[in-house]
Write a protein that holds these residues in place. Structure first.
Motif, PDB file in Angstrom:
ATOM      1  N   ALA A  69      26.580  15.151  -3.222  1.00 36.25           N
ATOM      2  CA  ALA A  69      25.320  13.672  -2.203  1.00 36.25           C
ATOM      3  C   ALA A  69      25.785  13.409  -1.160  1.00 36.25           C
ATOM      4  CB  ALA A  69      25.706  12.773  -3.933  1.00 36.25           C
ATOM      5  N   VAL A  70      26.814  13.044  -0.365  1.00 35.91           N
ATOM      6  CA  VAL A  70      27.306  13.200   0.445  1.00 35.91           C
ATOM      7  C   VAL A  70      27.026  13.951   1.549  1.00 35.91           C
ATOM      8  CG1 VAL A  70      29.247  11.817  -0.213  1.00 35.91           C
ATOM      9  CG2 VAL A  70      29.506  13.949   0.247  1.00 35.91           C
ATOM     10  N   ARG A  71      26.837  15.581   0.891  1.00 35.24           N
ATOM     11  CA  ARG A  71      26.289  16.607   2.266  1.00 35.24           C
ATOM     12  C   ARG A  71      24.744  17.040   2.154  1.00 35.24           C
ATOM     13  NH1 ARG A  71      31.193  19.624   3.661  1.00 35.24           N
ATOM     14  NH2 ARG A  71      30.427  20.693   4.786  1.00 35.24           N
ATOM     15  N   PRO A  72      24.513  15.732   2.418  1.00 33.81           N
ATOM     16  CA  PRO A  72      22.896  16.212   2.323  1.00 33.81           C
ATOM     17  C   PRO A  72      22.502  17.028   2.701  1.00 33.81           C
ATOM     18  CG  PRO A  72      23.202  14.388   3.313  1.00 33.81           C
ATOM     19  CD  PRO A  72      24.400  14.341   2.819  1.00 33.81           C
ATOM     20  N   ASN A  73      22.521  17.884   4.255  1.00 34.95           N
ATOM     21  CA  ASN A  73      22.269  18.768   4.694  1.00 34.95           C
ATOM     22  C   ASN A  73      23.089  20.298   3.876  1.00 34.95           C
ATOM     23  OD1 ASN A  73      21.216  16.959   6.240  1.00 34.95           O
ATOM     24  ND2 ASN A  73      22.268  17.523   8.102  1.00 34.95           N
TER      25      ASN A  73
ATOM     26  N   SER B  26      21.306  27.768  -0.375  1.00 30.61           N
ATOM     27  CA  SER B  26      22.264  29.169  -1.276  1.00 30.61           C
ATOM     28  C   SER B  26      24.036  28.527  -1.391  1.00 30.61           C
ATOM     29  CB  SER B  26      22.021  30.326  -0.052  1.00 30.61           C
ATOM     30  OG  SER B  26      22.809  29.439   0.993  1.00 30.61           O
ATOM     31  N   VAL B  27      24.827  27.630  -0.694  1.00 31.82           N
ATOM     32  CA  VAL B  27      25.621  27.214  -0.812  1.00 31.82           C
ATOM     33  C   VAL B  27      25.692  26.642  -2.425  1.00 31.82           C
ATOM     34  CG1 VAL B  27      27.365  25.217  -0.503  1.00 31.82           C
ATOM     35  CG2 VAL B  27      26.193  26.965   1.317  1.00 31.82           C
ATOM     36  N   ALA B  28      25.132  25.602  -2.295  1.00 31.78           N
ATOM     37  CA  ALA B  28      24.527  24.429  -3.458  1.00 31.78           C
ATOM     38  C   ALA B  28      24.322  25.566  -4.886  1.00 31.78           C
ATOM     39  CB  ALA B  28      23.766  23.726  -3.368  1.00 31.78           C
TER      40      ALA B  28
ATOM     41  N   ARG C  75      13.005   6.521  -3.700  1.00 28.96           N
ATOM     42  CA  ARG C  75      11.870   7.455  -4.048  1.00 28.96           C
ATOM     43  C   ARG C  75      12.701   9.010  -2.837  1.00 28.96           C
ATOM     44  NH1 ARG C  75       7.131   6.335  -5.138  1.00 28.96           N
ATOM     45  NH2 ARG C  75       7.414   3.997  -5.345  1.00 28.96           N
ATOM     46  N   ASP C  76      14.011   9.377  -3.523  1.00 23.16           N
ATOM     47  CA  ASP C  76      14.968  10.519  -3.227  1.00 23.16           C
ATOM     48  C   ASP C  76      15.184  11.581  -4.183  1.00 23.16           C
ATOM     49  OD1 ASP C  76      16.960  11.948  -2.512  1.00 23.16           O
ATOM     50  OD2 ASP C  76      19.074  10.481  -2.258  1.00 23.16           O
ATOM     51  N   ASP C  77      14.271  12.493  -3.780  1.00 19.57           N
ATOM     52  CA  ASP C  77      13.854  13.600  -5.044  1.00 19.57           C
ATOM     53  C   ASP C  77      15.554  14.211  -5.282  1.00 19.57           C
ATOM     54  OD1 ASP C  77      11.596  12.567  -6.037  1.00 19.57           O
ATOM     55  OD2 ASP C  77      10.453  14.382  -5.341  1.00 19.57           O
ATOM     56  N   ARG C  78      15.529  14.685  -3.913  1.00 22.43           N
ATOM     57  CA  ARG C  78      16.898  15.413  -4.072  1.00 22.43           C
ATOM     58  C   ARG C  78      18.545  14.865  -5.055  1.00 22.43           C
ATOM     59  NH1 ARG C  78      22.266  15.643  -1.488  1.00 22.43           N
ATOM     60  NH2 ARG C  78      22.842  18.341  -0.855  1.00 22.43           N
ATOM     61  N   GLY C  79      18.447  13.370  -4.327  1.00 23.87           N
ATOM     62  CA  GLY C  79      19.501  12.868  -5.285  1.00 23.87           C
ATOM     63  C   GLY C  79      18.994  12.064  -6.443  1.00 23.87           C
TER      64      GLY C  79
END
Lengths: 664, 399, 373, 200
Positions: C189-193, C197-199, D90-94
């Motif tokens: 969550a804190v590393r949105p970037n 592939s890592v994830a 609206r944060d799909d990833r979260g």
């Protein structure tokens, strides 16, 4: 009138030819039929579902009635030979089960489904697909319960199926399994129906319709749905425990393992007593609509009727143990429940006063519906008063489980619930089908039923007070007493009465048949009615109202037709139903999107009986059933409630609602 | 207006029927309105006024409805004023029944606790329900001469004027013990012990019936309570404590004894019966019957009934003679038991020939899977007519 | 769209499936017939798939603008899964039932997916429409299966690991796993970037870890204590004598929880045993109970020390010539406590030479006679 | 949403109470579920001491372990809240991330329950051993099934959000699943307290 009204293509640009879903999905495309059997089987329209509920309930009424006649044949004379002990025990169990779960409840649901949206000025219920699912679930449950007749014998423990007599040792046939699982399934139907209707009533009222401007029928149905919402899970637990004991070797009611059989009784009656109000309150609602209409007066004390209905709903939870006064609860519990039971007579009495006062000073027209409504007041009073006699616990220990109780609850349920439903048939038939049931036949229907009913159940008071227990496949002359008016005489009278009663019901069926064949069209407002459901065509359009009315009064429709002359204080008619309808049509809403039909409700409902059969016969079949259920659930939640434009043939270019996983 | 009159009549029929005609049938043995002991009397004193009040309230309602129906029929009168109610009237009509019910409630309360008392009783009897008969056993109570437990079935025998406490339980499903003339009913629940007070004012036989649905033959699970005055009761106790004598050698009854030893003793105990080798014959119903017991037949001929009080051991005339005997002579007649000339041979033989045909029971050997092959009730023993003759002769000696 | 040919085969498949179900339900244990019917169903199903896949010669298929086959077809995973399934079934036949079942599942799943994908790819020339069509048919099947398998793998693996290790380690491990999942969530969550592939890599490592642990746990088997418990059936034998049973009396709850009325109360007061029968006022040393009936009595210990109440109720021949005394008893309870004893006596008193009685082990000359009429 | 029966011009968002139909429906359903668990809990409370010849509650419960697994389940309520918050933004990833984490925590809990059941079975408490066993497994089993259904809902929701690019009120669906999930958690707190912590 199509189910799905397409918005008119206003200057739409010519689109490139898209692949047609009809051809792509073939048989799997979303059903959109508006005529033929598919339009019924896959419908989500509350009115069609209401009618189907009614038809199914009527079918089971006839089944239950035949069972009742066989019972009365057996008991007409001492040492009856019509049925064997085993079949007789199945017969009375299934008679009660059928009448309670498969006739009165679905018939009340039929009226609720059909008329609640109309009475509150809505276009459909809140969750149309759940509505369809509820109906098909009921059908599946009804089939499972009755299938046992053909597969080794029906349930034979009485409708309250006391443990441990319902256990695997004492009831070795599969009857109780079918019964428990079938009721579990109809329970799902009731629960989903309850959620659906509560949300509908709370959320979808027409503008201006506050809760205290709602028609009484809708109000009492709301109370009923709340009762179901909280009562059904309790019987669900009880039935689970019973099924687990019978099918998986648990010991919940096995006394040798230390179980307490009274647990079942508590669970059953915590459900069972509210259930009694579930059966009677819809009929109270119906006659609270019928009496004012035919008295040309508003219901006397509307808030009292509403609040006493709600009070019955609340207090109804605190009196279950009065069914168990002889079970050995101990004096303290008995005393408390005895007093609580007396308390519940008060709100019920209030209703009788209000109905009588509604008649008082009115302008009474005695149509068939009115006959049944007045009949209900009288017959229910008898049942109510005999109820008071056994709220007195010591007196109840003499009366319980005798024919006196049978007399009591038939006065309440036949004279009350069923007479109310018949009042509803005659009152609402023109609205539902655009044709009027024959009034003369209707009155004959009433008189045969009222005489038959009193001859059948009246003598049961005598039989019971003279000590004949219920659920006896034979009675003996040795204990019938002496003299002419002895138990034998009254048993014979009751049996004759049962056939008169059955003839009365037959007259109703004949009436329906004749009316269906006749070409005569009913007037738009035949009774000079008072509530919103009469403010549309008969039968109503798919979307109920062309324009959603704004409500200003209780009895809105009446107040649109009549106004009080400010000088003479007399009520004067200022508009006809036709005028009001014409005005509505002229101001019709644009872009009405109705929910589309769907396969999933019936598929989902079809999975449940498969699970039930699997539990009884073979677990792999249950897994197949469960797979159907899961598949249908996912298909359902991935399907938008209104079909996307591409589902139309030819594809449309409207702005259909495509949303993620709608529940309803 | 004939319609409204007819409606009123039809509507009132049920309730007025209760009020007027209940007394019409004389001597229904299970009549709930003819108490014969103080407990039932208490109930009766409570319920009769309640019935009266209910009747009056009902008549008021019917009159009001009938009046409204007659008076306000549409005769072209103007549309009435659209009034929505009169709160004062309605509040009044709420309070009035509440007060009425509160009054009834007070008396109800008192009676409930009166009938639940267990600390003033003078005698206890165990009552055990089983599909589809009742067993009574009398724990040791030297005050009444019961120096050893007594066991009997079908007919409960009690002394008059004595506060008896029944300790009810059941071996299989829930039954309910009910002698309407003496008290209300109380369920016999397996795994629990429930109390019921009984007391009879006068000697006589009081009929009753199981009132909790208990399976196949619920309808024929009957019972009778026999009240004897204290001296007769003592005589009865004395008789019950005796062991059964073996019939004299060479009689038909003696041959019957050996049939009994071959067949019946698998389930039915006769205290004092000895096997050929002289050891006591002990019945083992727990090996053959699901609920684990069968009626003890030691003093069969002192009871007037058999098969769960479903049939009489006395012929019709003898039965009538006993049932209708005046209070003073009743005890003697009852204690005489079933004499040879009074024995109801027809029913008894029919029973021995094929019991389940007479009283439906789960006795079909092919359908006993769930009970590990054990019966629920008496199976068809397939006895020859010869054996039946012998058995009847033997049973007639069990006094 | 389904062509006539495929409709026919689908129909026959469905029909044979129904026949199979009915057959299995009605005919108990007839394996041969079931296998035969299942084979027919599979075979016809295969034909149905082929027909669907090849659109069996329906010239009307697709839109006129672009022939169905002209849409470029992407790569597909399903032939591989199907093949793997077949192989696994073969292996399973030799080795283990579970492998066979897994193979069968893979075969069916791969086959269904393959057919539907093939069908959807030739539905029209519009890629997006084709995708939507595929989704509409397959998603209701796919989603629940994916979700269930996902949850199932974790649940099963996890419980196997836990069963193999000791109680304390188990609790610790459980805490760690919970914390790790949570930490992982926070980390993502804190590393949105974070690179996808890592994830994915991290998730795969986690999943493999859990599954591997599960397999390892399952092969190690249950921890020793559980095996011992299972074999000895710790709690299933009562010892009615003076001794204190290691397992049965361990942690005993001495309260009376039954609300049903007991037949009698038996008190052990200062070394003396006395009974009070329900409904009778006097204390007694003889109680009468019904034969073949579940009877409950309350035992109250009012003497210093731990005692139990034991019932002797006759003898029973367990084998030829071997007679065993019948006993039933409460647990050891402390002074001031009470406990319920429920018993059932099947033979009347006259059947036993020794009288039936209640007694307290270790205390002489104190007993209450039990009479069974 | 589903109340498209309402006049289209209002786009189905106006209701008399202001609460959406789906949410009101879910609340009612959960109200009904309370009674279901109420019935099961009552049954357990009546039968908890009726152990027959089998083990007693104190013999088989492993309270430290169950405390940990209860805590894991509670944490999943927290992550569920985060998922709902993300959905509302609206944060799909979260949303998918937190839904997945919630599901994983839930699966861990069910894994723990499965372990617990197996261990108890080995220690001699089968489903049919005693009334205590029957009532215990029925109660906790029902709860376990509820959690499992919740996990399947969570994982499928992730798949739905990922795969189908459908417009609509995703936030509400996530919220509905969230309501259900919180309910299941709360019920567990009650069960944990009544069943494990209060001695019979």
């Amino acid at each position: 009138m199509a189910i799905i009204e397409q918005p008119a293509p206003v200057g739409a640009p010519a689109l490139p030819a898209a692949p047609t879903p009809t051809r792509t999905y073939g048989a799997l495309r979303r059903p959109v039929a508006t005529t033929g059997w598919k339009s019924w089987v896959f419908t989500v329209d509350h009115k069609k579902l209401g009618i189907m509920y009614g038809v199914v309930a009527m079918f089971f009424f006839i089944v239950g009635g035949i069972e009742a006649l066989l019972i009365r044949l057996q008991l007409a004379a001492p040492n009856g030979k019509v049925l064997s002990a085993d079949v007789y025990n199945q017969m009375f169990t299934m008679h009660a089960t059928t009448m309670v779960f498969l006739f009165v409840m679905p018939m009340a649901a039929a009226f609720a489904n059909y008329f609640i949206p109309l009475q509150i000025g809505a276009r459909d219920v809140a969750f149309p697909r759940i509505n369809a699912f509820g109906f098909w679930t009921l059908v599946g449950g009804g089939i499972i319960v009755n299938l046992s007749w053909f597969l080794g014998g029906a349930a034979d423990g009485g409708w309250f199926m006391y443990a441990p007599n319902s256990g695997p040792v004492f009831s070795p046939s599969h009857g109780v399994d079918f019964w428990a699982l079938g009721l579990q399934i109809t329970g799902i139907a009731s629960l989903t129906g309850a959620i659906n209707l509560i949300v509908t009533v709370l959320n979808m009222r027409a503008p201006g319709m506050s809760l205290m401007k709602m028609p009484v029928f809708t109000w009492l149905q709301l109370v009923v749905q709340f009762l179901l919402l909280f009562a059904i899970p309790v019987i669900t637990v009880a039935l689970f425990l019973l099924s687990f004991q019978r099918n998986f070797g648990a010991t919940f009611f096995d006394v040798s393992a230390g179980a307490d059989p009274l647990l079942w009784q508590h669970l059953f009656w915590i459900f069972g007593h509210p259930e009694v109000y579930v059966l009677i309150l819809p009929s109270f609602g119906i006659i609270s609509e019928v009496l004012p209409v035919f008295s040309k007066k508003p219901l006397f004390g509307y808030p009292f009727v509403v609040f006493s209905g709600a009070a019955i709903g609340f207090v109804g939870w605190g009196v279950w143990a009065h069914h168990m006064f002889a079970s050995g609860l101990g004096p303290v519990s008995v005393a408390v429940f005895s007093i609580a039971t007396m308390a519940i007579a008060i709100p019920t009495g209030v209703k009788i006063v209000n109905w009588t006062m509604t008649l008082w000073g009115g302008k009474l027209r005695f149509t068939a519906a009115m006959h049944f409504a007045v009949g209900l007041i009288v017959l229910f009073t008898i049942g109510g008063l005999s109820g008071v006699t056994h709220s007195v616990a010591p007196s109840d220990t003499q009366q319980t489980d005798t024919y006196y109780i049978v007399a009591h609850f038939h006065y309440v349920l036949f004279g009350g619930a069923i007479f109310g439903l018949f009042a509803g048939f005659y009152y609402w038939w023109p609205k539902m089908f655009g044709k009027q049931l024959n009034e003369r036949l209707g009155k004959a229907n009433f008189w045969f039923m009222v005489i038959g009913m009193n001859l059948t159940f009246g003598p049961m008071h005598m039989i019971g007070l003279q000590g004949q227990p219920r659920r006896m496949y034979v009675w003996t002359e040795a204990r019938a007493g002496e003299g002419f008016f002895n138990i034998a005489f009254w048993n014979m009278v009751a049996s004759i009465g049962a056939f008169i009663l059955a003839f009365g019901v037959l007259l109703f069926l004949i009436n329906v048949f004749k009316t269906t064949r006749s070409k005569e069209v009913a007037p738009l407002d035949p009774w000079d009615a008072r509530t919103l459901e009469w403010m549309t065509t008969s039968p109503p359009k798919e979307h109920n109202f062309d324009a959603i009315p704004t409500v200003h009064h209780l009895d809105e429709f009446f107040h649109r037709k009549y106004e009080q002359d400010p000088n003479t204080h007399e009520m004067k008619q200022v508009a006809t139903a036709e005028d009001i309808l014409r005005e509505q049509e002229a101001n019709a809403d644009k872009h009405i999107h109705m929910p589309s039909p769907s396969y999933w409700p019936i598929v989902l409902a079809g999975g449940l009986p498969v699970i039930a059969l699997g539990i009884i016969y073979s677990i792999p079949v249950a897994i197949v059933g469960a797979a159907i259920v899961v598949l249908a659930l996912f298909g359902w939640s991935l399907e938008p409630s209104t079909a996307p434009d591409s589902d139309f043939d030819p594809p449309a270019s409207g702005d259909g609602t495509k949303e993620l996983a709608p529940l309803g | 207006m004939p319609t409204s009159v007819r409606r009123f009549v039809a509507g009132a029929a049920g309730l007025s029927a209760v009020a007027l005609l209940a007394g019409c049938a004389k001597n229904a043995p299970q009549d709930t309105w003819q108490p014969k002991g103080p407990n039932a009397q208490k109930i009766d004193d409570l319920q009769k006024p309640v019935f009266a009040i209910a009747g009056i309230v009902g008549l008021i309602v019917f009159a009001a409805v009938a009046y409204a129906v007659f008076r306000f029929k549409d005769r072209g009168q103007p549309i009435p004023e659209q009034t929505h109610g009169k709160p004062v009237l309605e509040i009044g009509m709420t309070i009035l029944p509440a007060l009425l019910l509160a009054g009834i409630g007070v008396f109800t309360f008192r009676t409930i606790f009166d009938l639940a008392k267990t600390d003033d009783t003078e005698m206890v009897i165990n009552v055990t329900g089983q599909q589809w008969w009742w067993e009574y056993d009398y724990p040791v109570q030297t005050d009444y001469g019961i120096t050893n437990p007594i066991i009997t079935s079908g007919q409960l025998v009690i002394p008059t004027g004595t506060k008896v406490l029944l300790r009810e339980t059941s071996r299989d499903v829930i039954h309910s013990y009910w002698i309407p003339a003496l008290n209300g009913k109380r369920d016999a629940v397996p795994g629990r012990v429930h109390y019921l007070r009984l007391e009879a004012d006068k000697p006589g036989i009081y009929a009753g019936q199981c009132t909790e649905f208990c399976g196949l033959s619920h309808a024929v699970m009957r019972m009778e309570a026999v009240a004897l005055d204290k001296a007769d009761f003592a005589a009865w106790v004395k008789g019950q404590l005796e062991l059964a004598d073996s019939p004299a050698e060479g009689t038909l009854a003696k041959e019957g004894e050996s049939v009994f030893l071959n067949q019946c003793v698998r389930c039915h105990q006769v205290n004092g019966l000895k096997k050929a080798d002289g050891s006591p014959a002990i019945a083992a119903p727990e090996e053959n019957v699901w609920s684990g017991a069968a009626p003890n037949l030691t003093h069969l001929m002192t009871r007037n009934t058999f098969a769960g009080a479903s049939w009489d051991l006395l012929t019709k005339e003898c039965r009538k003679d006993v049932w209708e005997a005046p209070g003073g002579e009743f005890g003697k007649k009852y204690l005489a038991g079933v004499t040879e000339e009074c024995l109801n041979q027809t029913d008894l033989r029919r029973w021995l020939r094929n019991a389940p045909a007479m009283k439906p029971m789960y006795a079909d050997p092919t359908k006993l899977g769930p009970t590990d092959g054990k019966y629920r009730g008496m199976p068809n023993l397939g006895l020859s007519e010869d054996d039946i003759d012998k058995l009847v002769a033997y049973l007639a000696t069990l006094k | 769209m389904f062509t006539n040919g495929s409709k026919y085969f689908i129909g026959v498949t469905g029909f044979s499936a129904v026949v199979l179900v009915i057959y299995v339900v009605l005919v108990d244990g007839a394996v041969g017939g079931a296998v035969a019917l299942a084979s027919i169903m599979l075979a016809v199903g295969l034909l149905a798939g082929l027909a669907l896949f090849n659109r069996d010669g329906d010239v009307e298929v697709g839109d006129a603008a672009a022939p169905a086959n002209a849409v470029p077809v992407g790569s597909s995973l399903w032939p591989l899964v199907t093949t793997l399934g077949i192989v696994a079934m073969g292996v399973g036949l030799i080795t283990h039932e579970i492998v066979f079942l897994l193979g069968l599942t893979a075969l069916v799943a791969g086959f269904v997916e393959w057919v539907i994908q093939g069908w959807s790819e030739s539905a029209s020339s519009d890629r997006r429409f084709n995708n939507a069509a595929r989704g509409r048919l397959i998603h209701p099947l796919e989603f629940p299966v994916i979700a269930t398998v996902g949850a199932g793998v974790i649940v099963v693996s996890f419980s196997r690991i836990m069963l193999a290790i000791s109680k304390t380690t188990g609790a610790v491990l459980f805490t760690i796993v919970g914390a790790l999942v949570l930490a992982g969530g926070v980390f993502f969550a804190v590393r949105p970037n974070l690179k996808k592939s890592v994830a994915v890599g991290l998730c795969v490592i986690g999943a493999v870890g859990v599954v591997a642990g599960g397999i390892a746990g399952a092969s190690v088997g249950k921890r020793d204590q559980l095996v011992e418990a299972n074999e000895e059936d710790h709690f299933a034998h009562k010892e009615c004598g003076e001794e204190k049973s290691k397992y049965f009396d361990f942690n005993s709850e001495a309260k009376v929880s039954m609300r049903s009325n007991p037949m009698a109360t038996i008190e052990f007061v200062d070394g003396k045993l006395q009974a009070r029968e329900l409904g009778l006022k006097k204390l007694t040393d003889r109680i009468t109970v019904q034969k073949s009936n579940n009877i409950s009595v309350i035992f109250r210990n009012k003497t210093e020390g731990e005692y139990r109440l034991t019932l002797f109720y006759g003898e029973k021949e367990v084998q030829e010539g071997v007679v065993e005394e019948l006993h039933n008893c409460t647990q050891m309870i402390e002074s001031g406590e009470e406990q319920l004893l429920t018993f059932r006596i099947d033979r009347p008193s006259i059947a036993s030479e020794k009288p039936y009685k209640f007694y307290v082990p270790g205390v002489e000359d104190q007993s209450i006679e039990v009479v069974v009429p | 949403m589903a109340d498209t029966a309402v006049h289209h011009a209002e786009h189905g968002h106006h209701t008399s109470t202001g609460l959406s139909n789906n949410k009101l429906g879910m609340w009612l359903f959960l109200g009904s579920e309370c009674l279901l668990f109420g019935g099961l809990i009552s049954t357990y409370m009546i039968y908890r001491g009726r152990v027959g010849e089998g083990p007693r509650p104190g013999n088989v419960f492993d309270i430290p372990f169950t405390s940990v697994s209860s805590f894991v389940l509670l944490m999943s309520s927290l992550t569920m809240v985060l998922a709902v918050a993300a959905a509302q933004k609206r944060d799909d990833r979260g949303t998918t991330l937190w839904l997945t984490v919630t599901g994983l925590l839930g699966a861990t809990f069910v894994g723990g329950q499965m372990y617990e059941f197996t261990a108890m079975y080995n220690e001699g408490l089968g489903y049919t051993t005693s009334l205590f066993g029957s009532a215990f497994y029925t109660l906790t089993g029902f709860h376990g099934v509820h959690v499992t259904v919740g996990i399947i809902m969570l994982f499928s929701l992730v798949a739905i959000i990922k795969r189908s690019n459908v417009p609509g009120d995703k936030a509400e669906v996530v919220e509905l699943v969230g309501l259900y999930w919180h309910f299941v958690d709360i019920v567990w707190i009650i069960i944990f307290t009544l069943v494990y912590l209060i001695p019979a």
